[in-house]
Design an enzyme around this catalytic site. Structure first.
Site, PDB file in Angstrom:
ATOM      1  N   HIS A 109      -3.223  -4.127   2.683  1.00  0.00           N
ATOM      2  CA  HIS A 109      -4.384  -3.759   3.501  1.00  0.00           C
ATOM      3  C   HIS A 109      -4.220  -3.803   5.004  1.00  0.00           C
ATOM      4  O   HIS A 109      -4.748  -2.940   5.709  1.00  0.00           O
ATOM      5  CB  HIS A 109      -5.582  -4.644   3.110  1.00  0.00           C
ATOM      6  CG  HIS A 109      -6.841  -4.372   3.884  1.00  0.00           C
ATOM      7  ND1 HIS A 109      -7.492  -3.153   3.830  1.00  0.00           N
ATOM      8  CD2 HIS A 109      -7.566  -5.133   4.753  1.00  0.00           C
ATOM      9  CE1 HIS A 109      -8.568  -3.194   4.618  1.00  0.00           C
ATOM     10  NE2 HIS A 109      -8.621  -4.383   5.186  1.00  0.00           N
TER      11      HIS A 109
ATOM     12  N   HIS B 221      -9.764   1.715  -0.382  1.00  0.00           N
ATOM     13  CA  HIS B 221      -9.697   3.167  -0.545  1.00  0.00           C
ATOM     14  C   HIS B 221     -10.003   3.570  -1.981  1.00  0.00           C
ATOM     15  O   HIS B 221     -10.713   4.560  -2.205  1.00  0.00           O
ATOM     16  CB  HIS B 221      -8.327   3.685  -0.101  1.00  0.00           C
ATOM     17  CG  HIS B 221      -8.139   3.671   1.381  1.00  0.00           C
ATOM     18  ND1 HIS B 221      -8.170   4.814   2.158  1.00  0.00           N
ATOM     19  CD2 HIS B 221      -7.926   2.647   2.238  1.00  0.00           C
ATOM     20  CE1 HIS B 221      -7.986   4.497   3.426  1.00  0.00           C
ATOM     21  NE2 HIS B 221      -7.823   3.174   3.503  1.00  0.00           N
TER      22      HIS B 221
ATOM     23  N   ASP C  65       0.825  -1.208   0.000  1.00  0.00           N
ATOM     24  CA  ASP C  65       0.000   0.000   0.000  1.00  0.00           C
ATOM     25  C   ASP C  65       0.866   1.267   0.000  1.00  0.00           C
ATOM     26  O   ASP C  65       1.771   1.409   0.825  1.00  0.00           O
ATOM     27  CB  ASP C  65      -0.906   0.007   1.228  1.00  0.00           C
ATOM     28  CG  ASP C  65      -1.811  -1.224   1.298  1.00  0.00           C
ATOM     29  OD1 ASP C  65      -1.495  -2.241   0.660  1.00  0.00           O
ATOM     30  OD2 ASP C  65      -2.831  -1.157   1.994  1.00  0.00           O
TER      31      ASP C  65
END
Length: 319
Positions: A276, A91, A23
């Site tokens: 995540h 997101h 991420d």
């Protein structure tokens, strides 16, 4: 000698290089440094033909979402011989919902019908009620909302605008958090990128090196993971079809339910790789690569297969 260089005595073709990147969360400098380190670490010929899988969550928390998306969108033209896979994180799902590029539900229901499942949180999370909210997916409303309780006990930090920490994303496009002006400020190529992100990706032959030597495995990449106790084939069909009639996609936003590899996949060696979770977790064929979690003082990490080598933006690598 870099890892990808063959030995002088080797005539066997090396397994394909597959790199999974965790991420990014709006940190362009971290992404640039990580990419530079990856280029440094691998033989150019090998790197330029690699499969690069981005595990999702490119936006929010960090200050440079717009620049991060520009970087990612430019990669196929800069590295035309690489294969690039851009997974959707929870997101991106919420960002896409707000700017109106999620596919419509296939069962004829409206997004509005999904609001009821979590309506007890509407006041606390300050769901978006501006232009276009009337048939917006729940996660788009939550993404652009204004939290009343600013401290996020799950993340252990102050909320940056909404439960998704979307304030910096709005700012990166030059508009106030929660403003419908974002719909005009986001360029069309960014909207297309969000619309085109995949919810799951499969690779049929990925090599992994462990104590048993080189093994040939299937790889499934999905932002949070696959649910235990549910048929894997049905989950994959659902994710590939991008079914949006449910308010929450567990494979993109779940926690405990998607942590482990479903037992069904242990019958045939299958790597399941995700981001995540705000953790770096490598156990057997279950790879969770999210060391940074969107925190400014933590690194963005990538893992390279088959070697299982970890590379971070903070590494000081020289050629």
């Amino acid at each position: 000698m870099t890892e990808a260089e063959p030995s002088n005595n080797s005539t066997v073709a090396k397994p394909r290089l597959v790199i999974c990147i965790g991420d990014i969360h709006g940190y362009i400098t971290k992404l640039q440094n990580l990419w530079s380190n990856l280029e440094t670490q691998f033989d150019p010929q090998h790197f330029n033909a690699a499969t690069i899988i981005f595990l999702g969550d490119y936006c929010d928390r960090g200050p440079d979402t717009k620049k991060v998306l520009d970087f990612l969108i430019d990669l196929p033209s800069r590295y035309p011989n690489q294969k690039h896979v851009f997974l959707s994180g929870n997101h991106e799902f919420a960002f896409a919902a707000f700017v109106g590029v999620l596919p419509e539900p296939q069962n004829g229901v409206s997004f509005k019908e999904g609001w009821e499942e979590d309506e007890e949180s509407e006041d606390r999370e300050g769901w978006y009620k501006g232009d276009g909210y009337e048939n917006m997916h729940l996660e788009g409303r939550r993404w652009a909302g204004h939290m009343k309780v600013r401290f996020n006990t799950i993340e252990g930090s102050e909320c940056k605008g909404s439960i998704y920490d979307a304030g910096p994303t709005f700012a990166s496009y030059g508009v106030p958090h929660g403003s419908s002006d974002l719909l005009k400020a986001v360029p069309d190529d960014h909207k297309k990128f969000l619309a085109d992100t995949v919810w799951v990706h499969e690779e049929d032959d990925v090599c992994i090196e462990d104590e048993e030597g080189i093994r040939h495995c299937k790889l499934i990449a999905v932002h949070a993971g696959l649910e235990e106790g549910k048929n894997v084939g049905e989950q994959l069909r659902f994710l590939k079809a991008k079914e949006t009639h449910v308010p929450k996609i567990e494979a993109l936003s779940g926690r405990k339910t998607v942590w482990d590899i479903p037992k069904e996949l242990t019958e045939k060696p299958t790597i399941v790789v995700s981001g995540h979770h705000g953790k770096l977790h490598i156990e057997g064929l279950r790879l969770i690569i999210d060391e940074g979690g969107g925190f400014e003082n933590k690194p963005v990490a990538a893992i390279a297969l088959p070697s299982m080598k970890l590379v971070r933006d903070t590494d000081n690598l020289t050629k």
